[in-house]
Write a protein that holds these residues in place. Structure first.
Motif, PDB file in Angstrom:
ATOM      1  N   TYR A  91      -3.425   1.051   2.291  1.00 61.02           N
ATOM      2  CA  TYR A  91      -2.636  -0.044   2.852  1.00 61.02           C
ATOM      3  C   TYR A  91      -1.419  -0.293   1.965  1.00 61.02           C
ATOM      4  CZ  TYR A  91      -6.716  -0.964   5.732  1.00 61.02           C
ATOM      5  OH  TYR A  91      -7.734  -0.840   6.623  1.00 61.02           O
ATOM      6  N   TYR A  92      -0.308  -0.617   2.607  1.00 62.14           N
ATOM      7  CA  TYR A  92       0.909  -0.914   1.865  1.00 62.14           C
ATOM      8  C   TYR A  92       1.764  -1.864   2.694  1.00 62.14           C
ATOM      9  CZ  TYR A  92       3.645   1.977   5.040  1.00 62.14           C
ATOM     10  OH  TYR A  92       4.271   2.470   6.165  1.00 62.14           O
ATOM     11  N   TYR A  93       2.680  -2.553   2.049  1.00 64.39           N
ATOM     12  CA  TYR A  93       3.684  -3.370   2.722  1.00 64.39           C
ATOM     13  C   TYR A  93       4.900  -3.459   1.828  1.00 64.39           C
ATOM     14  CZ  TYR A  93       2.159  -7.226  -0.313  1.00 64.39           C
ATOM     15  OH  TYR A  93       1.861  -8.016  -1.376  1.00 64.39           O
ATOM     16  N   THR A  94       6.045  -3.723   2.424  1.00 65.75           N
ATOM     17  CA  THR A  94       7.295  -3.821   1.670  1.00 65.75           C
ATOM     18  C   THR A  94       7.539  -5.272   1.284  1.00 65.75           C
ATOM     19  OG1 THR A  94       8.551  -4.055   3.737  1.00 65.75           O
ATOM     20  CG2 THR A  94       8.299  -1.827   2.832  1.00 65.75           C
ATOM     21  N   THR A  95       8.056  -5.464   0.070  1.00 69.42           N
ATOM     22  CA  THR A  95       8.406  -6.803  -0.399  1.00 69.42           C
ATOM     23  C   THR A  95       9.906  -7.035  -0.311  1.00 69.42           C
ATOM     24  OG1 THR A  95       8.544  -5.983  -2.685  1.00 69.42           O
ATOM     25  CG2 THR A  95       6.429  -6.877  -1.924  1.00 69.42           C
ATOM     26  N   LEU A  96      10.687  -6.136  -0.880  1.00 70.52           N
ATOM     27  CA  LEU A  96      12.141  -6.164  -0.781  1.00 70.52           C
ATOM     28  C   LEU A  96      12.585  -4.789  -0.297  1.00 70.52           C
ATOM     29  CD1 LEU A  96      12.892  -7.923  -4.192  1.00 70.52           C
ATOM     30  CD2 LEU A  96      12.902  -8.980  -1.938  1.00 70.52           C
ATOM     31  N   GLU A  97      13.886  -4.617  -0.131  1.00 74.09           N
ATOM     32  CA  GLU A  97      14.383  -3.312   0.288  1.00 74.09           C
ATOM     33  C   GLU A  97      14.048  -2.275  -0.797  1.00 74.09           C
ATOM     34  OE1 GLU A  97      18.582  -1.166   1.645  1.00 74.09           O
ATOM     35  OE2 GLU A  97      18.479  -3.313   1.250  1.00 74.09           O
ATOM     36  N   ARG A  98      13.355  -1.204  -0.386  1.00 75.12           N
ATOM     37  CA  ARG A  98      12.923  -0.108  -1.256  1.00 75.12           C
ATOM     38  C   ARG A  98      11.896  -0.557  -2.304  1.00 75.12           C
ATOM     39  NH1 ARG A  98      18.815   2.683  -2.538  1.00 75.12           N
ATOM     40  NH2 ARG A  98      19.307   3.319  -0.408  1.00 75.12           N
ATOM     41  N   ALA A  99      11.255  -1.681  -2.108  1.00 72.14           N
ATOM     42  CA  ALA A  99      10.187  -2.120  -3.004  1.00 72.14           C
ATOM     43  C   ALA A  99       8.942  -2.356  -2.161  1.00 72.14           C
ATOM     44  CB  ALA A  99      10.574  -3.394  -3.752  1.00 72.14           C
ATOM     45  N   PHE A 100       7.807  -1.882  -2.622  1.00 67.68           N
ATOM     46  CA  PHE A 100       6.612  -1.933  -1.803  1.00 67.68           C
ATOM     47  C   PHE A 100       5.381  -2.038  -2.695  1.00 67.68           C
ATOM     48  CE2 PHE A 100       8.397   2.280  -2.273  1.00 67.68           C
ATOM     49  CZ  PHE A 100       7.391   2.968  -2.930  1.00 67.68           C
ATOM     50  N   VAL A 101       4.282  -2.505  -2.081  1.00 65.51           N
ATOM     51  CA  VAL A 101       3.002  -2.667  -2.754  1.00 65.51           C
ATOM     52  C   VAL A 101       1.988  -1.780  -2.041  1.00 65.51           C
ATOM     53  CG1 VAL A 101       1.197  -4.288  -3.441  1.00 65.51           C
ATOM     54  CG2 VAL A 101       3.576  -5.033  -3.355  1.00 65.51           C
ATOM     55  N   ILE A 102       1.177  -1.049  -2.818  1.00 64.34           N
ATOM     56  CA  ILE A 102       0.201  -0.124  -2.252  1.00 64.34           C
ATOM     57  C   ILE A 102      -1.174  -0.476  -2.808  1.00 64.34           C
ATOM     58  CG2 ILE A 102      -0.367   2.308  -1.859  1.00 64.34           C
ATOM     59  CD1 ILE A 102       2.454   2.993  -2.854  1.00 64.34           C
ATOM     60  N   LEU A 103      -2.185  -0.459  -1.923  1.00 67.90           N
ATOM     61  CA  LEU A 103      -3.575  -0.622  -2.340  1.00 67.90           C
ATOM     62  C   LEU A 103      -4.301   0.696  -2.075  1.00 67.90           C
ATOM     63  CD1 LEU A 103      -5.905  -2.420  -3.326  1.00 67.90           C
ATOM     64  CD2 LEU A 103      -6.367  -2.976  -0.935  1.00 67.90           C
ATOM     65  N   VAL A 104      -4.745   1.336  -3.163  1.00 72.20           N
ATOM     66  CA  VAL A 104      -5.483   2.592  -3.072  1.00 72.20           C
ATOM     67  C   VAL A 104      -6.917   2.322  -3.514  1.00 72.20           C
ATOM     68  CG1 VAL A 104      -5.609   5.002  -3.811  1.00 72.20           C
ATOM     69  CG2 VAL A 104      -3.380   3.892  -3.573  1.00 72.20           C
ATOM     70  N   THR A 105      -7.874   2.788  -2.715  1.00 73.21           N
ATOM     71  CA  THR A 105      -9.287   2.505  -2.957  1.00 73.21           C
ATOM     72  C   THR A 105     -10.043   3.802  -3.219  1.00 73.21           C
ATOM     73  OG1 THR A 105      -9.097   0.658  -1.418  1.00 73.21           O
ATOM     74  CG2 THR A 105     -11.314   1.324  -2.058  1.00 73.21           C
ATOM     75  N   TYR A 106     -10.839   3.795  -4.289  1.00 69.54           N
ATOM     76  CA  TYR A 106     -11.716   4.923  -4.615  1.00 69.54           C
ATOM     77  C   TYR A 106     -13.167   4.441  -4.596  1.00 69.54           C
ATOM     78  CZ  TYR A 106      -7.677   7.589  -6.317  1.00 69.54           C
ATOM     79  OH  TYR A 106      -6.492   8.263  -6.415  1.00 69.54           O
ATOM     80  N   ARG A 107     -14.053   5.343  -4.204  1.00 69.16           N
ATOM     81  CA  ARG A 107     -15.475   5.022  -4.329  1.00 69.16           C
ATOM     82  C   ARG A 107     -15.846   4.898  -5.804  1.00 69.16           C
ATOM     83  NH1 ARG A 107     -15.963   9.555  -1.289  1.00 69.16           N
ATOM     84  NH2 ARG A 107     -17.158  10.489  -2.990  1.00 69.16           N
ATOM     85  N   ALA A 108     -16.895   4.147  -6.062  1.00 70.11           N
ATOM     86  CA  ALA A 108     -17.283   3.890  -7.452  1.00 70.11           C
ATOM     87  C   ALA A 108     -17.726   5.159  -8.170  1.00 70.11           C
ATOM     88  CB  ALA A 108     -18.400   2.848  -7.491  1.00 70.11           C
ATOM     89  N   ASP A 109     -18.163   6.181  -7.415  1.00 67.07           N
ATOM     90  CA  ASP A 109     -18.664   7.389  -8.061  1.00 67.07           C
ATOM     91  C   ASP A 109     -17.595   8.466  -8.246  1.00 67.07           C
ATOM     92  OD1 ASP A 109     -18.286   7.870  -5.420  1.00 67.07           O
ATOM     93  OD2 ASP A 109     -20.206   8.871  -5.071  1.00 67.07           O
ATOM     94  N   VAL A 110     -16.326   8.179  -7.905  1.00 66.99           N
ATOM     95  CA  VAL A 110     -15.247   9.162  -8.083  1.00 66.99           C
ATOM     96  C   VAL A 110     -14.881   9.227  -9.564  1.00 66.99           C
ATOM     97  CG1 VAL A 110     -12.854   9.722  -7.535  1.00 66.99           C
ATOM     98  CG2 VAL A 110     -14.368   8.826  -5.763  1.00 66.99           C
ATOM     99  N   PRO A 111     -14.912  10.415 -10.195  1.00 70.84           N
ATOM    100  CA  PRO A 111     -14.588  10.507 -11.628  1.00 70.84           C
ATOM    101  C   PRO A 111     -13.078  10.475 -11.877  1.00 70.84           C
ATOM    102  CG  PRO A 111     -15.154  12.670 -10.759  1.00 70.84           C
ATOM    103  CD  PRO A 111     -15.370  11.706  -9.631  1.00 70.84           C
ATOM    104  N   ASP A 112     -12.676   9.730 -12.893  1.00 72.01           N
ATOM    105  CA  ASP A 112     -11.298   9.649 -13.373  1.00 72.01           C
ATOM    106  C   ASP A 112     -10.294   9.443 -12.230  1.00 72.01           C
ATOM    107  OD1 ASP A 112      -9.254   9.517 -15.119  1.00 72.01           O
ATOM    108  OD2 ASP A 112      -9.281  11.638 -15.707  1.00 72.01           O
ATOM    109  N   PRO A 113     -10.399   8.326 -11.487  1.00 69.68           N
ATOM    110  CA  PRO A 113      -9.462   8.104 -10.373  1.00 69.68           C
ATOM    111  C   PRO A 113      -8.027   7.895 -10.832  1.00 69.68           C
ATOM    112  CG  PRO A 113     -10.806   6.158 -10.757  1.00 69.68           C
ATOM    113  CD  PRO A 113     -11.361   7.229 -11.629  1.00 69.68           C
ATOM    114  N   LEU A 114      -7.812   7.356 -12.057  1.00 72.09           N
ATOM    115  CA  LEU A 114      -6.452   7.122 -12.516  1.00 72.09           C
ATOM    116  C   LEU A 114      -5.685   8.433 -12.667  1.00 72.09           C
ATOM    117  CD1 LEU A 114      -4.409   5.001 -13.369  1.00 72.09           C
ATOM    118  CD2 LEU A 114      -5.228   5.225 -15.708  1.00 72.09           C
TER     119      LEU A 114
END
Length: 746
Positions: free
Chosen positions: A436-459
């Protein structure tokens, strides 16, 4: 001679033929009656559709007026914040630029204005300026100059109009008014909101502030897209003086005089030639807004009714012919009319489902905005939102704040560029969990990325995806993508904290660090962490009774300032002072109801007057939060909602949006919970309360039917009569007459 015997006629032959003929004639008459009913139904549905169309347009105008009232309120708050700035007040009172400390005070005011500009960044305001009456200078966040130089060189207004412009500025009053600046800019229908600060409070602050409006945004808000070049809006104050004329071209602007003289009340409609007039009066300042829309819009929208009506008539005629033939032959009874209605109902259901599916992405993005802003207090509402977003279960959430900058001069429309970014973001971060994502200003946006708890090293996976996205955008479109990442979050109640961290991290990204996690930032030990956004969130958590989030906020501030930065004593004192000010803002919103509450509040006031410590301030925040817990959302708020509706159902502004603000939950969740607990939709429940009260009053002797609809909260009598007749099978006047006859008989 034997007589000839005559064969007797069959006694049932002629009656049988007569019965068949009677059936034929009867069902032909029935068919004609059905066709007449269809014609009447068509006429009634067309009339209702037209009323609904213009009511919808009136609602759009009302929504635009509400947004504009909110904008004016934001400008008022911005102005009043200046009055509590001692440096600003001192600068306004200086008589000469050569006075000692004048230039330094101006510098400090410019810095303060620059820090406050975020509060009006979302408003339809192009520029805000302040005129200092005593010295004749104009000051803003980016500029400080003499008024004539500002007029002729900086703003580059039309030559020869400086004295007239200055005269209009000096005529500003304490109340906000719109000033026509078209004669100075050289463009038609351009306005500024002007206000004399000197007349607001008791102290002398000889200053005039004005906000030059972004007319493109204002026109897009008030004028509908399907009639943008033909529609026009006039805005008159409570005395009938014209404040603004909003029109996209000179031909539409010519309607201004006619609209200004239109005598319409709030919610009324009228006509002016080929134009439909709609009126809305602001409940905030009493301004009247009249919009003129082409009547053809309704005709174009309802143009397909003739084809549908013809089709229904043909189907009814064919069905009637088949029915008559089958009845005459005594083989079967026709049922195809019922099948036709069923197919129409299924089509309506499919169309409704398509509309819901189209609106679902917007609804899910609104859920994300509310969670990231920290405006969800209930765990049940969090669970409902996550279930609707497909994010339930054990997960790790990462919030990214991104900024895209172009490194070349390739012209791309902002809307097209936003679509490009959205498509690539969804493709880059796609996984088994929705992105999910949405824009705040022109060319600026917020993103929500979700990983399962068992995914190793998501960063690390997130970094690879972000770098690949950056390289793709850079090579294909010349866009540099910078991403700040907040700390991983396992509880949705802490998403606001990760969002603030992501925003802060995004500020420190650079060409050699396009992807920067908050945890990898080197933090300045000499500066405290307490931005304005965090202060606003803390105050919101306290005043909504959200004790868990208050404790989490203090844990964040302690970790950022005392553990990771180890603030020196002076900076720590500044932090404690700012925290104390936030608590004071929340404390002065408390209205104690009992002696026990007044005693507790006096104890808190005594503690606030003592030397603050971090632990003491946290304890006081929890104590203040307890005062608001009684108005916070309970586990099942529906009984309180029902009680509130039963006490306020006559309020004409009662709606689902107002209830959601009153009980601090989203509209969709409140609607879902209300239907689940009561078995009725909110609108059906509210209408039932109003119509039951109407039936009770109609039985009295002093009931005024012509004013009854307004007393019950309806905006027009037509809607009230239609709803009453649908529920009780008779008009209000008929029901009143029946009640009077019964009373006379008794």
């Amino acid at each position: 001679m034997q007589s000839k015997r005559l064969r007797p006629r069959h006694p049932q032959q002629r009656p049988r033929d007569g019965f068949a003929l009677g059936l034929t004639v009867s069902y032909i008459l029935l068919l004609l009656v059905c066709l007449a009913l269809v014609v009447g139904l068509y006429a009634s549905s067309t009339r209702n559709a037209r009323e609904a169309f213009w009511e919808h347009r009136s609602l759009e105008l009302q929504q635009a007026v509400e947004k504009w009232d909110n904008d004016l309120s934001a400008m008022d708050r911005y102005t009043r914040q200046l009055l509590i700035d001692n440096t600003f007040v001192r600068l306004a009172g200086m008589d000469s630029i050569r006075q000692k400390g004048y230039l330094y005070a101006a510098y400090e005011v410019m810095q303060a204005l620059s820090s406050r500009i975020y509060s009006i960044s979302n408003l339809p305001v192009a520029e805000e300026r302040i005129y200092l009456k005593k010295t004749g200078y104009v000051i803003s966040a980016s500029q400080f100059t003499e008024a004539r130089q500002f007029y002729e060189n900086y703003r580059v207004y039309q030559p020869g109009g400086y004295e007239s412009w200055l005269e209009q500025i000096l005529q500003a009053a304490a109340q906000s008014r719109c000033m026509d600046i078209s004669a100075f800019t050289g463009k038609s229908n351009e306005y500024a909101v002007v206000r004399d600060i000197d007349a607001i409070l008791y102290k002398r602050v000889p200053v005039v502030i004005w906000f030059e409006l972004d007319m493109d945004k204002l026109l897009a808000r008030f004028l509908p897209q399907d009639a943008f070049g033909e529609a026009a809006v006039t805005v008159c104050d409570e005395n009938g003086a014209l404040q603004m004329l909003l029109a996209a071209n000179p031909q539409s602007a010519a309607l201004g005089d006619a609209l200004q003289t239109a005598a319409l009340a709030d919610g009324e409609q009228g006509t002016l030639g080929e134009m439909r007039l709609l009126c809305c009066v602001s409940p905030v300042n009493g301004w009247q807004y009249v919009i003129a829309l082409p009547c053809r819009l309704c005709d174009e929208t309802l143009g397909n009714y003739d084809g549908i009506f013809t089709l229904i008539m043909l189907l009814a005629l064919a069905a009637g012919c088949v029915m008559i033939a089958l009845l005459v032959r005594r083989q079967m009874r026709p049922v195809h009319q019922l099948n036709t209605r069923l197919r129409q109902a299924e089509g309506d259901r499919d169309q409704l489902r398509q509309q819901v599916d189209l609106q679902r992405p917007v609804l899910l993005k609104s859920y994300l905005r509310k969670m990231l802003s920290g405006h969800v207090a209930s765990r049940e509402e969090f669970a409902y939102m996550l279930r609707e977003m497909g994010l339930e279960g054990s997960n790790r959430f990462y919030v990214l704040y991104g900024v895209a900058n172009r490194q070349d001069d390739t012209p791309i429309a902002p809307a097209e560029e936003s679509d490009i970014l959205g498509e690539h973001i969804e493709a880059a971060f796609a996984s088994d969990k929705p992105v999910y994502y949405y824009t705040t200003l022109e060319r600026a946006f917020v993103i929500l990325v979700t990983y399962r708890a068992d995914v190793p090293d998501p960063l690390m996976d997130l970094q690879h995806r972000a770098v690949a996205l950056h390289e793709q955008l850079l090579s294909a479109y010349g866009l540099w993508l910078y991403l700040g990442v907040g700390s991983p979050c396992t509880q949705p109640q802490s998403l606001w904290e990760s969002y603030e961290q992501a925003r802060l991290a995004a500020r420190y990204t650079a060409r050699h660090h396009i992807f920067l996690p908050y945890e990898m930032m080197s933090k300045d030990a000499s500066s405290m962490y307490y931005p304005v956004e965090i202060s606003a969130k803390l105050q919101h958590f306290i005043t909504t009774g959200n004790r868990e989030q208050v404790i989490e906020m203090f844990a964040l501030l302690h970790r950022e300032n005392l553990e990771e930065r180890s603030l020196p004593v002076m900076q720590l004192n500044f932090l404690l002072s700012d925290l104390k000010n936030t608590l004071l803002k929340a404390r002065f919103q408390i209205d104690p109801q009992t002696g026990e509450e007044r005693r507790r509040l006096a104890h808190i006031d005594q503690q606030l007057g003592e030397q603050p410590t971090f632990a003491a301030l946290e304890s006081m925040a929890v104590l203040i939060c307890a005062f608001f817990t009684r108005s916070a959302e309970p586990s099942n708020p529906i009984p309180d909602v029902e009680k509130y509706l039963q006490e306020n159902f006559t309020d004409p502004s009662m709606c689902l949006s107002k209830l959601s603000e009153r009980f601090n939950m989203s509209e969709s969740y409140l609607s879902h919970l209300f239907k689940d607990k009561t078995g009725q939709n909110f609108s059906t429940y509210l209408e039932g309360l109003r119509l039951s009260e109407a039936m009770r009053r109609l039985g009295g002797e002093s009931c005024n039917i012509s004013a009854l609809y307004a007393e019950l909260g309806y905006n027009n009598p037509t809607t009230f009569r239609r709803a009453f007749k649908k529920r009780y099978g008779a008009a209000p006047s008929e029901m009143r007459a029946q009640a009077q006859r019964q009373q006379a008989a008794d």
